[in-house]
Motif scaffolding. Structure first.
Motif, mmCIF file in Angstrom:
data_model
loop_
_atom_site.group_PDB
_atom_site.id
_atom_site.type_symbol
_atom_site.label_atom_id
_atom_site.label_comp_id
_atom_site.label_asym_id
_atom_site.label_seq_id
_atom_site.Cartn_x
_atom_site.Cartn_y
_atom_site.Cartn_z
ATOM 1 N N LEU A 108 47.232 45.900 15.238
ATOM 2 C CA LEU A 108 47.445 44.951 14.231
ATOM 3 C C LEU A 108 46.875 46.591 13.370
ATOM 4 O O LEU A 108 47.430 46.983 12.581
ATOM 5 C CB LEU A 108 46.067 44.245 13.566
ATOM 6 C CG LEU A 108 46.470 42.963 13.785
ATOM 7 C CD1 LEU A 108 45.939 42.140 12.771
ATOM 8 C CD2 LEU A 108 48.228 42.685 12.868
ATOM 9 N N ARG A 122 47.937 38.512 10.197
ATOM 10 C CA ARG A 122 46.495 38.128 10.357
ATOM 11 C C ARG A 122 46.038 36.798 8.785
ATOM 12 O O ARG A 122 45.359 36.545 8.995
ATOM 13 C CB ARG A 122 46.520 39.196 8.246
ATOM 14 C CG ARG A 122 45.963 40.682 9.058
ATOM 15 C CD ARG A 122 46.076 42.192 7.746
ATOM 16 N NE ARG A 122 46.623 43.206 8.626
ATOM 17 C CZ ARG A 122 47.337 43.634 8.785
ATOM 18 N NH1 ARG A 122 48.622 43.625 8.112
ATOM 19 N NH2 ARG A 122 47.788 45.132 9.484
ATOM 20 N N ARG A 170 39.647 40.542 13.174
ATOM 21 C CA ARG A 170 39.257 41.041 12.322
ATOM 22 C C ARG A 170 38.350 42.469 11.473
ATOM 23 O O ARG A 170 38.709 43.527 11.483
ATOM 24 C CB ARG A 170 38.785 40.117 11.091
ATOM 25 C CG ARG A 170 39.965 39.466 10.208
ATOM 26 C CD ARG A 170 40.185 40.205 8.817
ATOM 27 N NE ARG A 170 39.217 40.113 8.384
ATOM 28 C CZ ARG A 170 38.928 38.458 7.356
ATOM 29 N NH1 ARG A 170 40.236 38.278 7.318
ATOM 30 N NH2 ARG A 170 37.838 38.842 6.511
ATOM 31 N N GLU A 173 40.084 45.574 13.921
ATOM 32 C CA GLU A 173 41.838 46.044 12.753
ATOM 33 C C GLU A 173 40.711 47.089 11.629
ATOM 34 O O GLU A 173 40.854 48.166 11.409
ATOM 35 C CB GLU A 173 42.007 45.038 12.125
ATOM 36 C CG GLU A 173 43.399 45.787 11.006
ATOM 37 C CD GLU A 173 43.787 44.420 10.518
ATOM 38 O OE1 GLU A 173 44.240 43.478 10.226
ATOM 39 O OE2 GLU A 173 44.940 45.041 9.628
#
Ligand SMILES: Nc1ncnc2c1ncn2[C@@H]1O[C@H](COP(=O)(O)OP(=O)(O)OP(=O)(O)O)[C@@H](O)[C@H]1O
Ligand SMILES: [Mg+2]
Lengths: 297, 259
Positions: A108, A122, A170, A173
């Protein structure tokens, strides 16, 4: 080329100042409110911790930590099998989740970036983080436990892994995006391939943040109960058959000994177990925060 | 056309170079420029005129950002840098770059310099150590760091970090060095050190430097290119550009700066 800075006198005479009094009052009100809210939050946390430490502290002993759990009435009750089971389930979950989530986070941040696909991913990750954990437990129950015809620690690990993946993705990233593009360009300018740049420079630079994200995810799932109810379940035995049999673990032990048992002696075991899992989660959290602080420096 | 373009045997020949950012903004318009071998070429011009954009095409570092694209040709000894089949890893070993903000990696001083060596070459430890030392000497940093080679490169001062980045860029013996305002984040004394260093290094490398500092351009460069709004307005021997500029815009810019 001359510089043209606007002179301060250019402010128009029609501009009037807002009265200071109201602005100060507003400021004061907002400040007071946020301090009260903060006190409430901290107070609630201290209350919970205080109760757990005082009630759990009474039962904590070496025997308690090294004896296996037993049905009501059998002397020498403990939580060692559940502690070992929780360890096995959590570590297995982490081993499954970490490579997948790191790869997804790298993808990502470094490859997909702002593409449509990335934004869709996302969105899915955010949805996954919002799914109640009991549904994840049911999902694994249907897709793993039912076909395998048995509860197992491994099924529990699968459920926890599914819970961990979006969280670690998450944070990975986010941490990688905190690394400035200057560093990426500097690495590429030396003749790194894209992959060498990512692994040897970007990830290395974000290392502490990545570790901290992983630890927070581990801490978050280590105390999860709902997804284990349909998967690992519980057993008063030592976790010998991790892949084929119900496996003891702390969270389900707590529900078993408290809500599912009318006896005070069992409640005591529950408090002790609650203290142990709280301490574990607390320690992981502190280590994670320390890592993150180092990262930011 | 002026005398600098069409020089004999330039190291780099830029022809008809245009550049577009992701948002469609055209930052460079039909640039033509020859870069002389073993000389320092200064790129000057007001902020936002495309100096960095121009420099960043020479090693195609812009390709990190999807959607940015360059048109035209940039010839480096007979290979076209902008051709899609150009091997970027090889290109970047031949064309090193130093950025405005120092960019030491999260590794020790030694590892920072050894890193590109290990990327490109198979070498034994002894050889790596020798080359790292030589590069640090060439970058005038050796005396300051020789006892603390294991310390983090990010713990050095700004000027030291920038010299570390220079050492890291020259350790693999590139042919061209690109520098984008390498001294603008650094104090005057450290700046002079780096200028001396560049004057010494031009014996071995072909150097292109973007600078906002007119005195710096006048002090160290042999050739100057003046950019304005994405166009190369004037190129020439530095002395000539600074004393008898041919274009009005060049003169205004230079005299405006000198006051
Ligand atoms: N990422 C970007 N996306 C869109 N436009 C950009 C981008 N970066 C730069 N530009 C534009 O391209 C033009 C040239 O920018 P560039 O950075 O090359 O100027 P510069 O001469 O290096 O300026 P400075 O002296 O301030 O460093 C400017 O008009 C700028 O606004
Ligand atoms: Mg610039």
């Amino acid at each position: 080329m001359a510089l043209h800075l606007p002179s301060p006198r250019n402010t128009s005479p029609s501009m009037t100042l807002r009265p200071f009094f109201w602005r100060k009052l507003q400021n004061g009100l907002v400040q007071t409110f946020s301090i009260i809210a903060l006190a409430l939050a901290i107070g609630a946390m201290l209350w919970i911790l205080g109760t757990i430490f005082s009630r759990g502290g009474e039962v904590l002993s070496w025997d308690f930590l090294t004896n296996s759990s037993k049905p009501y009435g059998v002397p020498g009750n403990g939580i060692a099998n559940a502690l070992l089971g929780t360890l096995m389930i959590t570590v297995t979950a982490a081993v499954i989740a970490i490579p997948i989530a790191l790869a997804a986070g790298i993808g990502l941040s470094e490859f997909a970036k702002q593409s449509r696909f990335a934004n869709l991913m996302r969105f899915c990750i955010n949805v996954m983080m919002g799914i109640p954990s009991i549904l994840i437990g049911l999902f694994v129950y249907m897709l793993w436990v039912v076909p395998q015809k048995s509860f197992s620690g491994f099924a529990g690990a699968l459920a926890l892994a599914i819970l961990m993946i979006p969280v670690i993705t998450r944070t990975t990233e986010d941490m990688l995006r905190m690394v400035s593009d200057h560093l990426r360009e500097a690495a590429l300018a030396l003749g790194c391939s894209r992959w060498e740049m990512i692994v040897q420079v970007v990830c290395k630079s974000a290392r502490n943040g990545l570790v901290s994200g992983i630890l927070l995810a581990v801490a978050r799932v280590a105390g999860e109960t709902a997804p284990l109810l349909f998967t690992a379940l519980f057993a008063d035995t030592w976790p010998r058959d991790f892949f084929t049999h119900p496996t003891a673990n702390i969270p389900v032990l707590i529900t078993e000994t408290t809500t599912n048992s009318p006896f005070e002696a069992m409640h005591q075991v529950g408090w002790g177990a609650a203290l142990v899992i709280t301490l574990i989660v607390l320690i992981i959290n502190i280590v994670a925060k320390t890592c993150f602080r180092e990262q930011k420096r | 056309m002026n005398t600098v373009n069409n020089m004999t045997n330039p190291k780099i020949k830029v022809r008809n170079l245009s550049f577009y950012y992701e948002n469609g903004h055209q930052a460079l318009f039909n640039n033509d420029l020859d870069i002389r071998e073993h000389a320092i070429t200064a790129v000057i011009g007001p902020s936002g005129c495309g100096k960095s954009t121009h420099l960043r095409t020479y090693n195609r570092i812009y390709s990190l950002h999807r959607g940015q694209r360059a048109e035209g040709e940039i010839w480096l000894d007979g290979i076209n840098i902008l051709a899609p089949e150009t091997d970027l890893l090889l290109l970047r070993r031949r064309v090193g770059m130093i950025f405005q903000r120092p960019t030491p990696f999260p590794m020790s001083v030694f590892e920072n310099v050894a890193y590109p060596l290990r990327l490109h070459f198979k070498m034994n430890k002894r050889e790596v150590a020798d080359r790292v030392e030589q590069a640090l000497r060439d970058a005038s940093l050796w005396e300051e760091v020789k006892d603390t080679l294991h310390k983090s490169g990010q713990a050095l001062s700004g000027g030291q970090q920038q010299r570390l980045c220079i050492a890291r860029a020259i350790v693999t013996e590139p042919e061209v060095l690109l520098l984008d305002e390498p001294t603008s984040a650094i104090d005057p004394v450290a700046t002079l050190k780096i200028e001396d260093l560049l004057l010494r290094l031009k014996e071995r490398f072909t150097i292109v430097i973007v600078t906002h500092n007119m005195q710096q351009a006048a002090r160290i460069s042999d050739v100057t290119a003046f950019f304005y709004k994405g166009h190369i307005v004037e190129t020439g021997e530095t002395k000539q550009v600074f004393t008898t500029p041919k274009q009005k815009q060049t003169e205004e810019y230079i005299t405006g700066r000198f006051g």
